[in-house]
Design a protein around this motif. Structure first.
Motif, PDB file in Angstrom:
ATOM      1  N   HIS A 257       0.822  -1.213   0.000  1.00 19.68           N
ATOM      2  CA  HIS A 257       0.000   0.000   0.000  1.00 19.68           C
ATOM      3  C   HIS A 257       0.854   1.260   0.000  1.00 19.68           C
ATOM      4  O   HIS A 257       0.372   2.330  -0.372  1.00 19.68           O
ATOM      5  CB  HIS A 257      -0.911   0.013   1.232  1.00 19.68           C
ATOM      6  CG  HIS A 257      -2.002  -1.009   1.194  1.00 19.68           C
ATOM      7  ND1 HIS A 257      -3.152  -0.840   0.458  1.00 19.68           N
ATOM      8  CD2 HIS A 257      -2.114  -2.219   1.797  1.00 19.68           C
ATOM      9  CE1 HIS A 257      -3.938  -1.901   0.608  1.00 19.68           C
ATOM     10  NE2 HIS A 257      -3.327  -2.758   1.411  1.00 19.68           N
ATOM     11  N   GLN A 258       2.130   1.148   0.423  1.00 23.98           N
ATOM     12  CA  GLN A 258       2.977   2.331   0.579  1.00 23.98           C
ATOM     13  C   GLN A 258       4.060   2.494  -0.483  1.00 23.98           C
ATOM     14  O   GLN A 258       4.555   3.596  -0.689  1.00 23.98           O
ATOM     15  CB  GLN A 258       3.671   2.299   1.959  1.00 23.98           C
ATOM     16  CG  GLN A 258       2.775   2.536   3.145  1.00 23.98           C
ATOM     17  CD  GLN A 258       2.035   1.294   3.561  1.00 23.98           C
ATOM     18  OE1 GLN A 258       2.493   0.181   3.330  1.00 23.98           O
ATOM     19  NE2 GLN A 258       0.871   1.467   4.179  1.00 23.98           N
ATOM     20  N   SER A 259       4.446   1.403  -1.165  1.00 25.09           N
ATOM     21  CA  SER A 259       5.614   1.520  -2.034  1.00 25.09           C
ATOM     22  C   SER A 259       5.691   0.385  -3.028  1.00 25.09           C
ATOM     23  O   SER A 259       4.978  -0.620  -2.919  1.00 25.09           O
ATOM     24  CB  SER A 259       6.908   1.549  -1.199  1.00 25.09           C
ATOM     25  OG  SER A 259       7.083   0.307  -0.543  1.00 25.09           O
TER      26      SER A 259
ATOM     27  N   ASP B 179      -1.666  -8.122   2.913  1.00 29.27           N
ATOM     28  CA  ASP B 179      -2.086  -7.972   1.526  1.00 29.27           C
ATOM     29  C   ASP B 179      -0.989  -7.271   0.729  1.00 29.27           C
ATOM     30  O   ASP B 179      -0.460  -6.232   1.154  1.00 29.27           O
ATOM     31  CB  ASP B 179      -3.369  -7.150   1.441  1.00 29.27           C
ATOM     32  CG  ASP B 179      -4.573  -7.883   2.019  1.00 29.27           C
ATOM     33  OD1 ASP B 179      -4.413  -9.056   2.402  1.00 29.27           O
ATOM     34  OD2 ASP B 179      -5.657  -7.281   2.082  1.00 29.27           O
ATOM     35  N   SER B 180      -0.641  -7.841  -0.404  1.00 25.57           N
ATOM     36  CA  SER B 180       0.420  -7.280  -1.238  1.00 25.57           C
ATOM     37  C   SER B 180       0.327  -7.894  -2.619  1.00 25.57           C
ATOM     38  O   SER B 180      -0.504  -8.769  -2.882  1.00 25.57           O
ATOM     39  CB  SER B 180       1.807  -7.540  -0.624  1.00 25.57           C
ATOM     40  OG  SER B 180       2.002  -8.927  -0.401  1.00 25.57           O
ATOM     41  N   VAL B 181       1.194  -7.448  -3.524  1.00 24.41           N
ATOM     42  CA  VAL B 181       1.260  -7.957  -4.892  1.00 24.41           C
ATOM     43  C   VAL B 181       2.717  -8.201  -5.241  1.00 24.41           C
ATOM     44  O   VAL B 181       3.587  -7.381  -4.913  1.00 24.41           O
ATOM     45  CB  VAL B 181       0.630  -6.960  -5.891  1.00 24.41           C
ATOM     46  CG1 VAL B 181       1.012  -7.308  -7.325  1.00 24.41           C
ATOM     47  CG2 VAL B 181      -0.881  -6.956  -5.752  1.00 24.41           C
TER      48      VAL B 181
ATOM     49  N   VAL C 228      -3.526  -4.119  -5.152  1.00 29.75           N
ATOM     50  CA  VAL C 228      -3.289  -4.282  -3.717  1.00 29.75           C
ATOM     51  C   VAL C 228      -4.528  -3.870  -2.936  1.00 29.75           C
ATOM     52  O   VAL C 228      -4.917  -4.534  -1.962  1.00 29.75           O
ATOM     53  CB  VAL C 228      -2.070  -3.450  -3.264  1.00 29.75           C
ATOM     54  CG1 VAL C 228      -1.814  -3.653  -1.768  1.00 29.75           C
ATOM     55  CG2 VAL C 228      -0.835  -3.812  -4.056  1.00 29.75           C
ATOM     56  N   ALA C 229      -5.165  -2.790  -3.370  1.00 24.65           N
ATOM     57  CA  ALA C 229      -6.337  -2.270  -2.667  1.00 24.65           C
ATOM     58  C   ALA C 229      -7.615  -3.037  -2.983  1.00 24.65           C
ATOM     59  O   ALA C 229      -8.677  -2.737  -2.427  1.00 24.65           O
ATOM     60  CB  ALA C 229      -6.523  -0.793  -3.017  1.00 24.65           C
ATOM     61  N   GLY C 230      -7.543  -4.025  -3.878  1.00 19.19           N
ATOM     62  CA  GLY C 230      -8.720  -4.804  -4.239  1.00 19.19           C
ATOM     63  C   GLY C 230      -9.654  -4.103  -5.188  1.00 19.19           C
ATOM     64  O   GLY C 230     -10.816  -4.500  -5.350  1.00 19.19           O
TER      65      GLY C 230
ATOM     66  N   VAL D 223      -1.737 -11.300  -3.209  1.00 20.42           N
ATOM     67  CA  VAL D 223      -1.760 -11.973  -1.911  1.00 20.42           C
ATOM     68  C   VAL D 223      -2.805 -11.302  -1.030  1.00 20.42           C
ATOM     69  O   VAL D 223      -2.774 -10.084  -0.837  1.00 20.42           O
ATOM     70  CB  VAL D 223      -0.388 -11.900  -1.218  1.00 20.42           C
ATOM     71  CG1 VAL D 223      -0.418 -12.599   0.133  1.00 20.42           C
ATOM     72  CG2 VAL D 223       0.690 -12.490  -2.110  1.00 20.42           C
ATOM     73  N   ARG D 224      -3.735 -12.098  -0.503  1.00 19.63           N
ATOM     74  CA  ARG D 224      -4.745 -11.568   0.408  1.00 19.63           C
ATOM     75  C   ARG D 224      -4.833 -12.460   1.646  1.00 19.63           C
ATOM     76  O   ARG D 224      -4.910 -13.678   1.525  1.00 19.63           O
ATOM     77  CB  ARG D 224      -6.123 -11.497  -0.269  1.00 19.63           C
ATOM     78  CG  ARG D 224      -6.228 -10.411  -1.341  1.00 19.63           C
ATOM     79  CD  ARG D 224      -7.593 -10.433  -1.990  1.00 19.63           C
ATOM     80  NE  ARG D 224      -7.756 -11.588  -2.874  1.00 19.63           N
ATOM     81  CZ  ARG D 224      -8.936 -12.028  -3.320  1.00 19.63           C
ATOM     82  NH1 ARG D 224     -10.056 -11.444  -2.924  1.00 19.63           N
ATOM     83  NH2 ARG D 224      -8.992 -13.070  -4.133  1.00 19.63           N
ATOM     84  N   VAL D 225      -4.827 -11.837   2.810  1.00 20.64           N
ATOM     85  CA  VAL D 225      -4.953 -12.566   4.068  1.00 20.64           C
ATOM     86  C   VAL D 225      -6.419 -12.563   4.471  1.00 20.64           C
ATOM     87  O   VAL D 225      -6.982 -11.510   4.768  1.00 20.64           O
ATOM     88  CB  VAL D 225      -4.082 -11.933   5.177  1.00 20.64           C
ATOM     89  CG1 VAL D 225      -4.250 -12.699   6.486  1.00 20.64           C
ATOM     90  CG2 VAL D 225      -2.615 -11.910   4.764  1.00 20.64           C
ATOM     91  N   ARG D 226      -7.026 -13.754   4.462  1.00 20.79           N
ATOM     92  CA  ARG D 226      -8.435 -13.871   4.849  1.00 20.79           C
ATOM     93  C   ARG D 226      -8.590 -13.884   6.366  1.00 20.79           C
ATOM     94  O   ARG D 226      -9.518 -13.290   6.911  1.00 20.79           O
ATOM     95  CB  ARG D 226      -9.029 -15.157   4.262  1.00 20.79           C
ATOM     96  CG  ARG D 226      -9.423 -15.044   2.800  1.00 20.79           C
ATOM     97  CD  ARG D 226     -10.811 -14.397   2.664  1.00 20.79           C
ATOM     98  NE  ARG D 226     -11.157 -14.188   1.266  1.00 20.79           N
ATOM     99  CZ  ARG D 226     -11.725 -15.109   0.496  1.00 20.79           C
ATOM    100  NH1 ARG D 226     -11.978 -16.318   0.990  1.00 20.79           N
ATOM    101  NH2 ARG D 226     -12.040 -14.834  -0.751  1.00 20.79           N
TER     102      ARG D 226
END
Length: 775
Positions: free
Chosen positions: A392-394, A452-454, A480-482, A513-516
């Protein structure tokens, strides 16, 4: 990478235009690249926002500068001072360690500007990332372990470069989701592992209940632990905790010939156009594989090499992945990847040999792969195909190209953007198929996925000309933000590569990558290996590094806040009942085992007049016993300090030569030094009591740094000298001034007392670090 906002102008005339005249690039429809840099040194203090340094760097926030002339090469000194060389030698850790961008002097003092520092480029206004302490309370247990594990991985290479104090300074430790980022490096007194543990005390007290007992036990044992033990214990804790996490992965991959090529020499797996989703829920640990190859050799067979590499890698890895129904040990997966890459290399190389291809006529391929297993991601690469991590930041490049520019930087010959302008800087120094696997050193990295990341994998058809930096906020941040699918983003990036590059084939693979559900699985203190006092007393640890440093650096307790215990207790109330149940279970088990455990522990620990050995400040561990067939890492360089004689190591051809060493007619043994980070194998250790003090060793690798990715021997403009050649004349014995560094392959008998005090045993050493000793 993370410091660049969108935008490189593709029109060369725009690059030559005055960067501060924005109208010059309106014809392109794009703005200039903006790189945010962290400023260090006396020359950056006392400035106010808006101030301009060296007529190009504008201060936007405290110590954060914007390069307003990114089209021009940044400044760099002719000779690099020692404090900057550490940055270059640690470049194999691109996600954690910032990179020198420019260095110059002003009337106020020296200035150093760092790119890829811990800056959140998506923040408004741009700001530093939060410290580890600021993010600690709200982090799930797996992420807390992950951050400490990354510190443990950095400990030995940082010690080798004399910047380990960085890891004990709370203000320098920043976090970007699950990734540890460093604001800058700090040299100084060499801290002990116990002092590192002392810096973790406040974190352990505020840790999540699932891991708090383990962390407190871990910290209390750090005074007597080795770095390898610390890393292994954290790895075991991660493996336990990660089993309770639910994950969702989305994968999309596309490859395209491009507008100017006659054939597509790129290859990928899964097939182009594949879109997959994988849900991972405990106890199942499914796997996912993504491969990207970029063939080398044009009409000579680049497309053949890339497709062959994909086929061989699949053949070796798919059976491994299909058998991993349970969590796999990290060392096993790393070894499986290295062996598969070596097999692909050898098959391509064998085809070259059968066709009698030599030098530049040999076909080959680059490789970048991502292997997901449960909550783990393994990245491996050879060549200049890349992997990026987007949060989300970089956006950061997670791999370091195997090209001349990166090699020159890592050897300390210059800043990356300085050596990038040299002729041939983009030439590859290794690729699959160019030689035997014994001369190939793939880089394999391991990640714990808890945020969560890509991850983007691509060939240089996309990454050339900074296109990732140009478009990541526009095309990857929404994933990343969906707000956008991985498939839509991958298709768009292929189109943009063809439009703004267009000179090459392009392959893009995106892993979202998403953490459920974060894991709350408890890690017992028994993972550390012995029963310890839960409420660790700071008095058990050695004093702080220096009083001034302790006075000027904010403590973790201060950053966590005066009421951090209350905050943690309030946040943890819903877990109280489960925590009490777990404590009851461990209490019963501990009561049963306590008697036997303490008796065994008492036999193992040295006794000294009834005093607790943990209380003795400055106590040192005895040198390790060198065991046959083991590997050891040289922890302390044997090179001499300036003006003193180097402590030479002496290698004898045979034990008979040892007994004849006093003879005037005996051959002179080889003498030389080994730098810190070298890997040595213990080949033989006699069983006779009179020969116990001798061991036969083989030098496996001699590296300029101790990173996980470091090849055993790196070539450069000034290669390391060869060891002294044995002579028949005793007068020809090398003097300290003539001593040389032992090269990989040097072998002989040596006194155990010469090696043991400067070496530490390395367990489970990956093949990539075994160098010439690989079997």
């Amino acid at each position: 990478m993370g410091e660049a906002s969108v935008i490189t102008c593709p029109n060369p005339s725009c690059q030559a235009a005055n960067p501060e005249d924005r109208s010059a690039c309106q014809v392109c429809g794009l703005a200039l690249p903006h790189r945010y840099l962290w400023g260090v040194g006396a020359g950056v203090s006392g400035l106010h926002p808006g101030a301009i340094l060296n007529r190009r760097y504008r201060l936007v926030q405290s110590q954060i500068f914007l390069d307003t002339r990114p089209g021009q090469p940044p400044e760099s000194p002719q000779e690099l001072p020692p404090e900057l060389v550490a940055y270059l030698h640690l470049a194999a850790y691109p996600l954690q360690v910032p990179r020198p961008y420019a260095a110059f002097a002003t009337a106020a003092g020296d200035c150093l500007l760092l790119e890829d520092s811990a800056i959140a480029t998506t923040a408004n206004p741009v700001a530093l990332l939060p410290t580890l302490a600021q993010s600690w309370l709200d982090a799930p247990p797996l992420r807390q372990l992950n951050w400490l594990w990354q510190i443990a991985q950095l400990w030995q290479p940082f010690q080798a470069q004399q910047v380990a104090q960085t890891l004990c300074q709370p203000e320098l430790l920043r976090v970007d989701g699950s990734t540890l980022r460093l604001r800058q490096l700090q040299a100084g007194a060499m801290p002990s592992l116990g002092q590192l543990g002392q810096s973790w005390l406040d974190l352990a007290k505020a840790a999540q209940p699932a891991i708090a007992p383990f962390l407190k036990a871990l910290i209390q044992g750090m005074q007597q632990s080795s770095p390898e033990q610390l890393e292994r214990q954290l790895q075991q804790a991660l493996e336990i905790c990660a089993q309770g996490q639910k994950m969702v992965y989305d994968l999309a991959v596309y490859t395209d010939q491009g507008p100017s090529r006659q054939r597509n020499e790129d290859a990928c797996y899964p097939a182009s156009g594949t879109v997959q989703q994988l849900e991972v829920s405990p106890p199942a640990q499914q796997s996912l594989l993504l491969l990207v190859c970029d063939g080398i050799g044009g009409h000579q067979g680049g497309d053949v090499a890339s497709k062959l590499a994909i086929a061989v890698l699949r053949r070796h890895l798919e059976p491994v992945l299909s058998s991993l129904a349970a969590p796999a040990h990290a060392i096993d997966l790393v070894q499986a990847l290295e062996e598969a890459i070596a097999a692909a290399n050898d098959e391509i190389s064998a085809q070259n040999d059968r066709s009698q291809r030599q030098a530049r006529d040999r076909m080959g391929t680059t490789l970048v792969l991502a292997l997901v297993h449960g909550s783990y991601l393994y990245l491996a690469h050879v060549g200049d195909s890349r992997a990026y991590r987007i949060s989300h930041q970089s956006c950061q490049q997670a791999t370091l190209d195997d090209d001349v520019a990166a090699r020159e930087m890592r050897l300390g010959y210059g800043f990356y953007r300085q050596v990038l302008d040299h002729p041939g800087s983009g030439s590859l120094i290794q690729a699959l198929g160019m030689g035997p696997a014994t001369a190939l050193y793939p880089t394999v990295q391991q990640f714990i996925l808890d945020a969560d990341s890509v991850f983007l994998l691509c060939s240089d058809g996309l990454s050339d000309h900074d296109r990732i930096e140009q478009f990541w906020q526009q095309e990857l941040l929404p994933v990343v933000a969906g707000q956008q699918t991985a498939a839509a983003s991958a298709r768009r990036l292929v189109q943009l590569a063809n439009r703004y590059n267009g000179h090459d084939n392009v392959t893009v693979g995106i892993l979202q990558v998403r953490v459920r559900q974060p894991s709350t699985r408890a890690v017992p203190a028994s993972v550390v290996g012995s029963k310890v006092q839960i409420d660790a007393d700071p008095a058990l640890f050695t004093p702080p590094l220096t009083e001034p440093a302790a006075a000027t650096q904010p403590s973790l307790k201060a950053e966590l806040g005066p009421d951090y215990r209350t905050k943690a207790s309030t946040r943890r109330f819903p877990l109280l009942l489960s925590g009490l149940v777990l404590l009851a279970i461990f209490g019963v088990a501990g009561w049963v085992l306590w008697g036997a455990g303490t008796e065994r522990l008492a036999r193992q620990l040295p006794q000294s007049d009834g005093a607790d050995p943990l209380v003795e400040p400055g106590a040192t561990m005895p040198p390790p016993s060198l065991e046959r067939d083991s590997f050891v890492r040289i922890q302390q360089s044997t090179a001499a300090a300036e003006g003193s004689s180097p402590p030479l190591l002496t290698l004898y051809d045979s034990l008979e030569a040892v007994s004849q060493s006093a003879s005037q007619s005996a051959a002179v043994p080889a003498q030389g030094t080994l730098p810190a980070g070298s890997i040595v194998q213990i080949l033989h250790k006699p069983s006779g009591a009179d020969q116990q003090r001798w061991v036969r060793i083989k030098v496996c690798s001699v590296s300029t740094d101790t990173s996980l990715a470091a090849p055993p021997m790196e070539s450069g403009p000034t290669p390391l000298p060869t060891p002294a050649t044995p002579a028949t004349n005793p007068a020809a014995s090398p003097t300290p001034a003539d001593s040389a560094v032992f090269q990989p392959g040097a072998e002989g008998w040596i006194q155990e007392s010469q090696v043991a005090p400067i070496a530490v045993k390395v367990e489970g050493l990956p093949r990539s670090q075994q160098g010439i000793c690989r079997r």
